[in-house]
Scaffold this motif. Structure first.
Motif, PDB file in Angstrom:
ATOM      1  N   LEU A  64       0.838  -1.203   0.000  1.00  0.00           N
ATOM      2  CA  LEU A  64       0.000   0.000   0.000  1.00  0.00           C
ATOM      3  C   LEU A  64       0.873   1.254   0.000  1.00  0.00           C
ATOM      4  O   LEU A  64       1.913   1.295   0.665  1.00  0.00           O
ATOM      5  CB  LEU A  64      -0.898   0.037   1.248  1.00  0.00           C
ATOM      6  N   ARG A  65       0.416   2.259  -0.743  1.00  0.00           N
ATOM      7  CA  ARG A  65       1.029   3.590  -0.707  1.00  0.00           C
ATOM      8  C   ARG A  65       0.074   4.495   0.072  1.00  0.00           C
ATOM      9  O   ARG A  65      -1.070   4.685  -0.340  1.00  0.00           O
ATOM     10  CB  ARG A  65       1.253   4.130  -2.125  1.00  0.00           C
TER      11      ARG A  65
ATOM     12  N   LEU B 162      -2.131   8.226   7.221  1.00  0.00           N
ATOM     13  CA  LEU B 162      -0.733   8.407   7.619  1.00  0.00           C
ATOM     14  C   LEU B 162      -0.589   8.314   9.134  1.00  0.00           C
ATOM     15  O   LEU B 162       0.295   7.614   9.648  1.00  0.00           O
ATOM     16  CB  LEU B 162      -0.205   9.764   7.126  1.00  0.00           C
ATOM     17  N   ASP B 163      -1.466   8.994   9.843  1.00  0.00           N
ATOM     18  CA  ASP B 163      -1.414   8.983  11.304  1.00  0.00           C
ATOM     19  C   ASP B 163      -1.740   7.577  11.830  1.00  0.00           C
ATOM     20  O   ASP B 163      -1.056   7.054  12.717  1.00  0.00           O
ATOM     21  CB  ASP B 163      -2.398  10.015  11.861  1.00  0.00           C
ATOM     22  N   MET B 164      -2.782   6.957  11.273  1.00  0.00           N
ATOM     23  CA  MET B 164      -3.218   5.642  11.739  1.00  0.00           C
ATOM     24  C   MET B 164      -2.132   4.588  11.517  1.00  0.00           C
ATOM     25  O   MET B 164      -1.805   3.799  12.413  1.00  0.00           O
ATOM     26  CB  MET B 164      -4.510   5.248  11.021  1.00  0.00           C
ATOM     27  N   ILE B 165      -1.549   4.560  10.310  1.00  0.00           N
ATOM     28  CA  ILE B 165      -0.523   3.571   9.996  1.00  0.00           C
ATOM     29  C   ILE B 165       0.722   3.797  10.850  1.00  0.00           C
ATOM     30  O   ILE B 165       1.345   2.849  11.342  1.00  0.00           O
ATOM     31  CB  ILE B 165      -0.165   3.616   8.492  1.00  0.00           C
TER      32      ILE B 165
ATOM     33  N   SER C 250       6.555  -4.193   6.814  1.00  0.00           N
ATOM     34  CA  SER C 250       7.625  -3.246   6.476  1.00  0.00           C
ATOM     35  C   SER C 250       7.001  -1.887   6.199  1.00  0.00           C
ATOM     36  O   SER C 250       5.853  -1.794   5.748  1.00  0.00           O
ATOM     37  CB  SER C 250       8.419  -3.720   5.254  1.00  0.00           C
ATOM     38  N   LEU C 251       7.759  -0.831   6.506  1.00  0.00           N
ATOM     39  CA  LEU C 251       7.281   0.531   6.295  1.00  0.00           C
ATOM     40  C   LEU C 251       8.460   1.403   5.865  1.00  0.00           C
ATOM     41  O   LEU C 251       9.517   1.374   6.490  1.00  0.00           O
ATOM     42  CB  LEU C 251       6.636   1.088   7.570  1.00  0.00           C
ATOM     43  N   GLU C 252       8.264   2.152   4.788  1.00  0.00           N
ATOM     44  CA  GLU C 252       9.277   3.101   4.309  1.00  0.00           C
ATOM     45  C   GLU C 252       8.614   4.459   4.119  1.00  0.00           C
ATOM     46  O   GLU C 252       7.418   4.550   3.833  1.00  0.00           O
ATOM     47  CB  GLU C 252       9.877   2.630   2.977  1.00  0.00           C
ATOM     48  N   ARG C 253       9.429   5.502   4.280  1.00  0.00           N
ATOM     49  CA  ARG C 253       8.954   6.879   4.059  1.00  0.00           C
ATOM     50  C   ARG C 253       9.828   7.507   2.978  1.00  0.00           C
ATOM     51  O   ARG C 253      10.787   8.217   3.291  1.00  0.00           O
ATOM     52  CB  ARG C 253       9.022   7.682   5.354  1.00  0.00           C
ATOM     53  N   PRO C 254       9.523   7.256   1.709  1.00  0.00           N
ATOM     54  CA  PRO C 254      10.386   7.767   0.637  1.00  0.00           C
ATOM     55  C   PRO C 254      10.399   9.286   0.519  1.00  0.00           C
ATOM     56  O   PRO C 254      11.334   9.855  -0.014  1.00  0.00           O
ATOM     57  CB  PRO C 254       9.806   7.124  -0.628  1.00  0.00           C
TER      58      PRO C 254
END
Length: 226
Positions: free
Chosen positions: A32-33, A40-43, A94-98
């Motif tokens: 998911l993007r 954004l806050d929830m994730i 996994s989580l990334e903030r590009p």
């Protein structure tokens, strides 16, 4: 002599929901993007706490919150969002903030749940009280459906041979449960070019063998099982 009471189903209160135009199956993987403020806050919070969220399939409305041009000035100005009451818990793997304002996550489907009560917060996030289903029992693949399992194994082998460097991006991820009717049915259902409504019906079926039989029929109609 009285019988022991049935165990109560496990419930979760105020589970944050992510309505999508797709279906997450138990054991499945979903990329998911995330760019909407409400998510954004929830994730971010779920990831920090190691907590799951719920994925539910939309039956009406859009994944992105849109203004309804026909709304009355005094009413809710956003388009209606309606979703199915049966969904799947999602665990962030996994989580990334590009870039600022964007998260890219991969999450894994856990068990199904049934929404018992839902509400929408002022900024648009849905939360719900849910009742969790028991994890599905492992039912061996019957002999008459072995070809459906074998076709999935061949597909995975072809995908691995075609692009071995991107194994972690494949829709089929280890561990593989080739003699589990529900697991094989779920993986095929995710891959099938079928409407979300049909996938939702497959996901909600309690019988893993019936789910696999219906998937096998669909594969035969599409000429994909040979």
């Amino acid at each position: 002599m009285s019988s022991a009471p049935a165990p109560e189903a496990l419930t979760l209160s105020q589970l944050p929901l992510f309505p999508l135009q797709t279906v997450l199956f138990p054991g499945g993987w979903l990329p998911l993007r995330i760019f909407e403020v409400r998510y954004l806050d929830m994730i971010g919070r779920c990831h920090k706490a190691g907590a799951p969220f719920g994925v539910v399939c939309l039956s009406e409305g859009s994944e992105v919150r849109r203004v309804n041009p026909a709304a009355a000035p005094s009413g809710d100005s956003f388009a209606k969002e309606v979703f199915h009451p049966v969904g799947t818990l999602a665990q962030i793997e996994s989580l990334e903030r590009p870039q600022p304002g964007l998260m890219v996550i991969r999450c894994r489907g856990l068990q199904r749940f049934h929404v018992t009560r839902r509400s929408q917060l002022p900024h648009g996030l849905w939360v719900a009280d849910v009742q969790l289903d028991e994890p599905e029992s492992v039912v061996p693949v019957p002999e008459h459906l072995a070809n459906t399992r074998d076709a999935l194994q061949r597909l995975l082998q072809n995908l691995q041979e075609r692009d071995p460097d991107s194994l972690d991006q494949l829709p089929l991820q280890a561990p593989y449960h080739w003699d589990d009717s529900g697991w094989v049915a779920n993986r095929w259902a995710e891959l099938l070019p079928a409407p979300a409504e049909l996938k939702q019906r497959l996901m909600t079926l309690d019988s893993p063998v019936l789910r696999l039989e219906l998937v096998s029929d669909l594969l035969e109609k599409l000429g994909l099982e040979g």
